[in-house]
Design an enzyme around this catalytic site. Structure first.
Site, PDB file in Angstrom:
ATOM      1  N   ASN A  71       5.379-120.365 -32.810  1.00  0.00           N
ATOM      2  CA  ASN A  71       5.722-120.898 -31.502  1.00  0.00           C
ATOM      3  C   ASN A  71       4.920-122.181 -31.348  1.00  0.00           C
ATOM      4  OD1 ASN A  71       6.176-121.570 -28.863  1.00  0.00           O
ATOM      5  ND2 ASN A  71       5.911-119.494 -28.061  1.00  0.00           N
ATOM      6  N   PRO A 104       0.257-125.540 -28.351  1.00  0.00           N
ATOM      7  CA  PRO A 104      -0.464-125.924 -27.146  1.00  0.00           C
ATOM      8  C   PRO A 104      -0.095-125.116 -25.910  1.00  0.00           C
ATOM      9  CG  PRO A 104       1.093-127.633 -27.787  1.00  0.00           C
ATOM     10  CD  PRO A 104       1.062-126.634 -28.893  1.00  0.00           C
ATOM     11  N   ASN A 105      -1.124-124.830 -25.154  1.00  0.00           N
ATOM     12  CA  ASN A 105      -1.068-124.176 -23.846  1.00  0.00           C
ATOM     13  C   ASN A 105      -0.747-122.688 -23.901  1.00  0.00           C
ATOM     14  OD1 ASN A 105      -1.654-126.621 -22.409  1.00  0.00           O
ATOM     15  ND2 ASN A 105       0.438-127.249 -22.861  1.00  0.00           N
ATOM     16  N   HIS A 148      10.289-118.722 -29.125  1.00  0.00           N
ATOM     17  CA  HIS A 148       9.955-119.265 -27.808  1.00  0.00           C
ATOM     18  C   HIS A 148      10.062-118.131 -26.808  1.00  0.00           C
ATOM     19  CE1 HIS A 148       9.942-123.330 -29.332  1.00  0.00           C
ATOM     20  NE2 HIS A 148      11.044-123.000 -29.995  1.00  0.00           N
ATOM     21  N   ILE A 149       9.140-118.083 -25.903  1.00  0.00           N
ATOM     22  CA  ILE A 149       9.122-117.050 -24.873  1.00  0.00           C
ATOM     23  C   ILE A 149      10.275-117.265 -23.900  1.00  0.00           C
ATOM     24  CG2 ILE A 149       7.767-116.107 -22.962  1.00  0.00           C
ATOM     25  CD1 ILE A 149       5.242-116.940 -24.658  1.00  0.00           C
ATOM     26  N   SER A 150      10.473-118.506 -23.507  1.00  0.00           N
ATOM     27  CA  SER A 150      11.554-118.828 -22.569  1.00  0.00           C
ATOM     28  C   SER A 150      12.801-119.246 -23.343  1.00  0.00           C
ATOM     29  CB  SER A 150      11.123-119.965 -21.633  1.00  0.00           C
ATOM     30  OG  SER A 150      10.986-121.173 -22.373  1.00  0.00           O
ATOM     31  N   ARG A 202      -0.685-119.284 -16.682  1.00  0.00           N
ATOM     32  CA  ARG A 202       0.163-120.453 -16.436  1.00  0.00           C
ATOM     33  C   ARG A 202       1.608-120.031 -16.199  1.00  0.00           C
ATOM     34  NH1 ARG A 202       2.734-122.925 -21.878  1.00  0.00           N
ATOM     35  NH2 ARG A 202       3.767-124.476 -20.644  1.00  0.00           N
ATOM     36  N   ASP A 246       8.021-131.006 -40.919  1.00  0.00           N
ATOM     37  CA  ASP A 246       7.847-131.288 -42.351  1.00  0.00           C
ATOM     38  C   ASP A 246       6.969-130.245 -43.026  1.00  0.00           C
ATOM     39  OD1 ASP A 246       9.465-133.523 -42.228  1.00  0.00           O
ATOM     40  OD2 ASP A 246       7.808-134.968 -42.252  1.00  0.00           O
ATOM     41  N   ARG A 290      13.832-130.162 -24.211  1.00  0.00           N
ATOM     42  CA  ARG A 290      13.473-128.914 -24.890  1.00  0.00           C
ATOM     43  C   ARG A 290      14.630-128.353 -25.734  1.00  0.00           C
ATOM     44  NH1 ARG A 290       8.486-127.383 -22.803  1.00  0.00           N
ATOM     45  NH2 ARG A 290       8.108-128.105 -20.679  1.00  0.00           N
ATOM     46  N   ALA A 320       5.351-127.088 -27.046  1.00  0.00           N
ATOM     47  CA  ALA A 320       5.874-128.432 -26.813  1.00  0.00           C
ATOM     48  C   ALA A 320       6.002-129.249 -28.092  1.00  0.00           C
ATOM     49  CB  ALA A 320       4.994-129.163 -25.808  1.00  0.00           C
ATOM     50  N   ARG A 327      16.174-124.897 -19.898  1.00  0.00           N
ATOM     51  CA  ARG A 327      15.119-125.744 -19.312  1.00  0.00           C
ATOM     52  C   ARG A 327      15.483-127.217 -19.477  1.00  0.00           C
ATOM     53  NH1 ARG A 327       9.522-123.530 -21.182  1.00  0.00           N
ATOM     54  NH2 ARG A 327       8.870-124.841 -19.434  1.00  0.00           N
ATOM     55  N   TYR A 340       6.418-117.255 -18.098  1.00  0.00           N
ATOM     56  CA  TYR A 340       5.744-116.676 -19.253  1.00  0.00           C
ATOM     57  C   TYR A 340       5.159-115.283 -19.032  1.00  0.00           C
ATOM     58  CZ  TYR A 340       6.191-121.452 -20.882  1.00  0.00           C
ATOM     59  OH  TYR A 340       6.705-122.669 -21.253  1.00  0.00           O
ATOM     60  N   GLU A 370      10.987-119.348 -35.952  1.00  0.00           N
ATOM     61  CA  GLU A 370      10.596-120.096 -34.752  1.00  0.00           C
ATOM     62  C   GLU A 370      10.855-119.213 -33.539  1.00  0.00           C
ATOM     63  OE1 GLU A 370      12.244-123.923 -32.204  1.00  0.00           O
ATOM     64  OE2 GLU A 370      12.833-123.727 -34.305  1.00  0.00           O
ATOM     65  N   HIS A 421       9.419-129.894 -29.967  1.00  0.00           N
ATOM     66  CA  HIS A 421      10.349-130.934 -29.570  1.00  0.00           C
ATOM     67  C   HIS A 421       9.874-132.340 -29.903  1.00  0.00           C
ATOM     68  CE1 HIS A 421      11.498-127.385 -27.378  1.00  0.00           C
ATOM     69  NE2 HIS A 421      10.367-127.438 -26.699  1.00  0.00           N
TER      70      HIS A 421
END
Length: 141
Positions: free
Chosen positions: A72, A10-11, A98-100, A18, A85, A109, A75, A105, A23, A96, A78
């Site tokens: 990625n 998402p997002n 993540h950009i940040s 954003r 699963d 997270r 959200a 954070r 990002y 896995e 978490h």
């Protein structure tokens, strides 16, 4: 030729618009076009959805035939036991990303339902996190 898919949650369709301080200003499409050129010897695809079930469906669809999944889940990382699963249920290795740096954070997270079943986790290197994941599949590490 290795077949790798990037699955974004998402997002992430809003990259470049954003929270550019976190990002960056590059859209994912712009970034993906450069990655496809850089890794011409790899079949690269990408999929993005804001819907948890669609992400699970895609993981299950490619999870037995692709050489790697760069995930990625944003959200959902978490919150989604279901995505965790799905990663556990497949045979294709998952990295896995993540950009940040999620550990710099909010506290919520710091938990990942994906990490325990991932080949590895890469975070905090901006969009380069995706390239590092791709490299891990190419080099076989």
């Amino acid at each position: 030729m290795k077949k790798i898919i990037i699955i974004n949650g998402p997002n992430l369709n809003l990259l470049g618009k954003r929270e550019t301080n976190i990002y960056g200003s590059l859209t994912f499409t712009e970034f993906f076009d450069t990655v496809v050129s850089k890794y011409a010897n790899v079949t690269l695809e990408h999929f993005q959805s804001n819907i948890e079930g669609e992400l699970i469906d895609k993981i299950q669809e490619v999870g037995f035939t692709y050489d790697g999944i760069v995930l990625n889940a944003a959200a959902y990382t978490h919150t989604s036991v279901g995505i965790g699963d799905a990663v556990k249920a497949i045979t294709t290795p998952v990295v896995e990303v993540h950009i940040s740096n999620t550990f710099s954070r909010e506290e919520f997270r710091h938990q990942s339902y994906i990490s325990p079943n991932a080949k590895g986790v890469i975070l905090g290197f901006g969009l380069q996190s995706y390239e590092l994941a791709i490299e891990s599949f190419i080099s076989g590490s």
